[in-house]
Design a protein around this motif. Structure first.
Motif, mmCIF file in Angstrom:
data_model
loop_
_atom_site.group_PDB
_atom_site.id
_atom_site.type_symbol
_atom_site.label_atom_id
_atom_site.label_comp_id
_atom_site.label_asym_id
_atom_site.label_seq_id
_atom_site.Cartn_x
_atom_site.Cartn_y
_atom_site.Cartn_z
ATOM 1 N N GLN A 116 -18.188 -10.608 -10.216
ATOM 2 C CA GLN A 116 -19.576 -10.253 -9.978
ATOM 3 C C GLN A 116 -20.017 -10.669 -8.572
ATOM 4 O O GLN A 116 -19.642 -11.726 -8.062
ATOM 5 C CB GLN A 116 -20.483 -10.928 -11.004
ATOM 6 C CG GLN A 116 -20.359 -10.376 -12.409
ATOM 7 C CD GLN A 116 -21.030 -9.012 -12.567
ATOM 8 O OE1 GLN A 116 -22.012 -8.699 -11.896
ATOM 9 N NE2 GLN A 116 -20.490 -8.220 -13.495
ATOM 10 N N GLY A 157 -23.581 -6.421 -12.179
ATOM 11 C CA GLY A 157 -24.060 -6.213 -13.538
ATOM 12 C C GLY A 157 -22.994 -5.630 -14.451
ATOM 13 O O GLY A 157 -21.784 -5.652 -14.155
ATOM 14 N N ASP A 158 -23.433 -5.093 -15.590
ATOM 15 C CA ASP A 158 -22.502 -4.512 -16.555
ATOM 16 C C ASP A 158 -21.676 -3.415 -15.893
ATOM 17 O O ASP A 158 -22.181 -2.646 -15.064
ATOM 18 C CB ASP A 158 -23.261 -3.924 -17.743
ATOM 19 C CG ASP A 158 -23.954 -4.989 -18.582
ATOM 20 O OD1 ASP A 158 -23.722 -6.189 -18.347
ATOM 21 O OD2 ASP A 158 -24.737 -4.604 -19.472
ATOM 22 N N ARG A 160 -18.286 -0.609 -16.687
ATOM 23 C CA ARG A 160 -17.221 -0.027 -17.502
ATOM 24 C C ARG A 160 -15.945 -0.014 -16.663
ATOM 25 O O ARG A 160 -15.817 0.786 -15.731
ATOM 26 C CB ARG A 160 -17.616 1.385 -17.950
ATOM 27 C CG ARG A 160 -16.502 2.221 -18.584
ATOM 28 C CD ARG A 160 -15.885 1.631 -19.835
ATOM 29 N NE ARG A 160 -16.808 1.415 -20.917
ATOM 30 C CZ ARG A 160 -17.113 2.311 -21.868
ATOM 31 N NH1 ARG A 160 -16.549 3.502 -21.848
ATOM 32 N NH2 ARG A 160 -17.967 2.004 -22.821
ATOM 33 N N ASP A 166 -15.110 -3.317 -21.157
ATOM 34 C CA ASP A 166 -16.397 -3.430 -20.475
ATOM 35 C C ASP A 166 -16.615 -4.848 -19.969
ATOM 36 O O ASP A 166 -16.355 -5.823 -20.690
ATOM 37 C CB ASP A 166 -17.542 -3.066 -21.426
ATOM 38 C CG ASP A 166 -17.512 -1.603 -21.822
ATOM 39 O OD1 ASP A 166 -17.807 -0.755 -20.962
ATOM 40 O OD2 ASP A 166 -17.176 -1.306 -22.989
ATOM 41 N N LEU A 168 -19.420 -7.512 -19.024
ATOM 42 C CA LEU A 168 -20.812 -7.749 -19.404
ATOM 43 C C LEU A 168 -21.362 -8.908 -18.579
ATOM 44 O O LEU A 168 -20.878 -10.037 -18.676
ATOM 45 C CB LEU A 168 -20.910 -8.073 -20.895
ATOM 46 C CG LEU A 168 -20.306 -7.038 -21.856
ATOM 47 C CD1 LEU A 168 -20.448 -7.518 -23.298
ATOM 48 C CD2 LEU A 168 -20.955 -5.676 -21.672
ATOM 49 N N PHE A 169 -22.354 -8.623 -17.761
ATOM 50 C CA PHE A 169 -22.986 -9.641 -16.935
ATOM 51 C C PHE A 169 -23.651 -10.666 -17.836
ATOM 52 O O PHE A 169 -24.435 -10.317 -18.716
ATOM 53 C CB PHE A 169 -24.012 -8.969 -16.024
ATOM 54 C CG PHE A 169 -24.660 -9.887 -15.037
ATOM 55 C CD1 PHE A 169 -23.903 -10.730 -14.234
ATOM 56 C CD2 PHE A 169 -26.034 -9.892 -14.886
ATOM 57 C CE1 PHE A 169 -24.506 -11.567 -13.308
ATOM 58 C CE2 PHE A 169 -26.645 -10.721 -13.963
ATOM 59 C CZ PHE A 169 -25.884 -11.560 -13.170
ATOM 60 N N ALA A 170 -23.319 -11.953 -17.640
ATOM 61 C CA ALA A 170 -23.754 -12.996 -18.580
ATOM 62 C C ALA A 170 -24.058 -14.305 -17.843
ATOM 63 O O ALA A 170 -23.419 -15.330 -18.072
ATOM 64 C CB ALA A 170 -22.670 -13.218 -19.633
ATOM 65 N N GLN A 178 -19.393 -13.366 -16.147
ATOM 66 C CA GLN A 178 -19.239 -12.130 -16.907
ATOM 67 C C GLN A 178 -18.287 -12.354 -18.072
ATOM 68 O O GLN A 178 -17.305 -13.089 -17.970
ATOM 69 C CB GLN A 178 -18.748 -10.977 -16.031
ATOM 70 C CG GLN A 178 -17.423 -11.195 -15.344
ATOM 71 C CD GLN A 178 -17.065 -10.063 -14.393
ATOM 72 O OE1 GLN A 178 -17.732 -9.018 -14.328
ATOM 73 N NE2 GLN A 178 -15.993 -10.230 -13.630
ATOM 74 N N ARG A 181 -15.561 -7.331 -22.931
ATOM 75 C CA ARG A 181 -15.465 -6.764 -24.275
ATOM 76 C C ARG A 181 -14.270 -5.817 -24.325
ATOM 77 O O ARG A 181 -14.162 -4.889 -23.522
ATOM 78 C CB ARG A 181 -16.753 -6.025 -24.660
ATOM 79 C CG ARG A 181 -16.725 -5.473 -26.093
ATOM 80 C CD ARG A 181 -18.101 -4.990 -26.508
ATOM 81 N NE ARG A 181 -18.637 -4.008 -25.581
ATOM 82 C CZ ARG A 181 -19.901 -3.573 -25.602
ATOM 83 N NH1 ARG A 181 -20.753 -4.044 -26.498
ATOM 84 N NH2 ARG A 181 -20.315 -2.676 -24.722
ATOM 85 N N THR A 226 -29.018 -14.787 -21.697
ATOM 86 C CA THR A 226 -27.691 -14.227 -21.953
ATOM 87 C C THR A 226 -27.311 -14.373 -23.421
ATOM 88 O O THR A 226 -26.812 -13.430 -24.048
ATOM 89 C CB THR A 226 -26.644 -14.923 -21.064
ATOM 90 O OG1 THR A 226 -26.808 -14.479 -19.716
ATOM 91 C CG2 THR A 226 -25.233 -14.618 -21.513
ATOM 92 N N ARG A 229 -29.062 -11.882 -25.488
ATOM 93 C CA ARG A 229 -28.538 -10.539 -25.248
ATOM 94 C C ARG A 229 -27.194 -10.336 -25.942
ATOM 95 O O ARG A 229 -26.899 -9.245 -26.456
ATOM 96 C CB ARG A 229 -28.396 -10.321 -23.742
ATOM 97 C CG ARG A 229 -27.821 -8.953 -23.366
ATOM 98 C CD ARG A 229 -27.786 -8.773 -21.863
ATOM 99 N NE ARG A 229 -27.179 -7.499 -21.534
ATOM 100 C CZ ARG A 229 -26.113 -7.355 -20.771
ATOM 101 N NH1 ARG A 229 -25.521 -8.414 -20.249
ATOM 102 N NH2 ARG A 229 -25.618 -6.160 -20.505
#
Length: 256
Positions: A116, A157-158, A160, A166, A168-170, A178, A181, A226, A229
């Motif tokens: 990220q 950010g998120d 693909r 995927d 996932l920004f966390a 991140q 998944r 996070t 979410r």
């Protein structure tokens, strides 16, 4: 949809880790053996690492915390024992840039490295309490991730990555954290790494009904955002943590 397998790899063990560093203010003074985990993700045309593990024992003792790393745990050796040569890894995802998650990026010469943007920016100028975690320039050190800086793929950010994978920004544990998944034959798995350092943080150590964050974090408010979410996503996925021996109960996920 393409599906994947996930193999947990123990790259070393903190033999007497402070538990409250993983579970915010809980069980202070309790020590546990905490593995340093990386994950090999394989699919039809995919050979990917989520994180690349830590340094060896001497470097860790000098600059960080004592750890145990047997020859079988050394990251390249561990991959070869699974039939994978370093040149075969074409994708690395760094969940974050703490030293024990990116130390070996440069040893996989054909891999593009996804991280990220906020993580890179923070790693170059972290807050003083995190200088050592990043082996930052402020200490006169060369951050381990910088040894392969020419192969970074910076995302915002998120994201693909490809079908069934995927990012996932966390943020919370670090500003640019991140999770990953992964779709498997048994449904999605969430490689949460240090966002969920111990599985009990998510399943048992609830604080006011919410999972417990790590004791090491940069922004606790962002961390809780996070967590909220991820709750619906994690309820539908299997969680793979950053430093929990329970991840090593199976040699491959989904278990066979």
């Amino acid at each position: 949809m393409e599906t994947y397998t996930i193999r947990p790899i123990c790259a070393g063990i903190f033999g007497a880790a402070e538990k409250s560093n993983f579970s915010y203010q809980k069980d202070a003074g309790t020590k546990l053996a905490a593995p340093i985990l990386m994950y090999l993700v394989q699919g039809r045309d995919t050979c990917m690492l989520v994180d690349t593990g830590c340094c060896g024992e001497a470097w860790a003792a000098q600059y960080h915390h004592p750890l145990t790393q047997t020859p079988e745990m050394e990251p390249v050796r561990a991959l070869r024992d699974l039939g994978v040569e370093p040149e075969e890894v074409t994708v690395i995802v760094n969940t974050h840039l703490h030293w024990d998650h990116c130390f070996n990026n440069h040893r996989f010469p054909n891999a593009r490295i996804y991280v990220q943007r906020r993580e890179v920016e923070f790693a170059l100028a972290p807050v003083p309490t995190q200088y050592t975690y990043y082996e930052s320039p402020q200490l006169g050190m060369t951050p381990p991730w910088a040894k392969a800086m020419d192969r970074l793929e910076v995302v915002d950010g998120d994201f693909r990555l490809q079908e069934g994978i995927d990012l996932l920004f966390a943020p919370g544990h670090t500003p640019g954290f991140q999770c990953v998944r992964i779709q498997t034959e048994d449904g999605p798995y969430l490689i949460a790494s240090d966002c969920v350092g111990l599985i009990e943080n998510w399943e048992e150590n609830l604080t006011h009904g919410l999972p417990t964050p790590s004791g090491i974090h940069v922004d606790l408010r962002e961390y809780y955002d996070t967590i909220r979410r991820l709750l619906p996503l994690a309820d539908a996925a299997h969680i793979l943590p950053g430093h929990d021996a329970r991840a090593l109960e199976h040699s491959v996920y989904p278990p066979r």
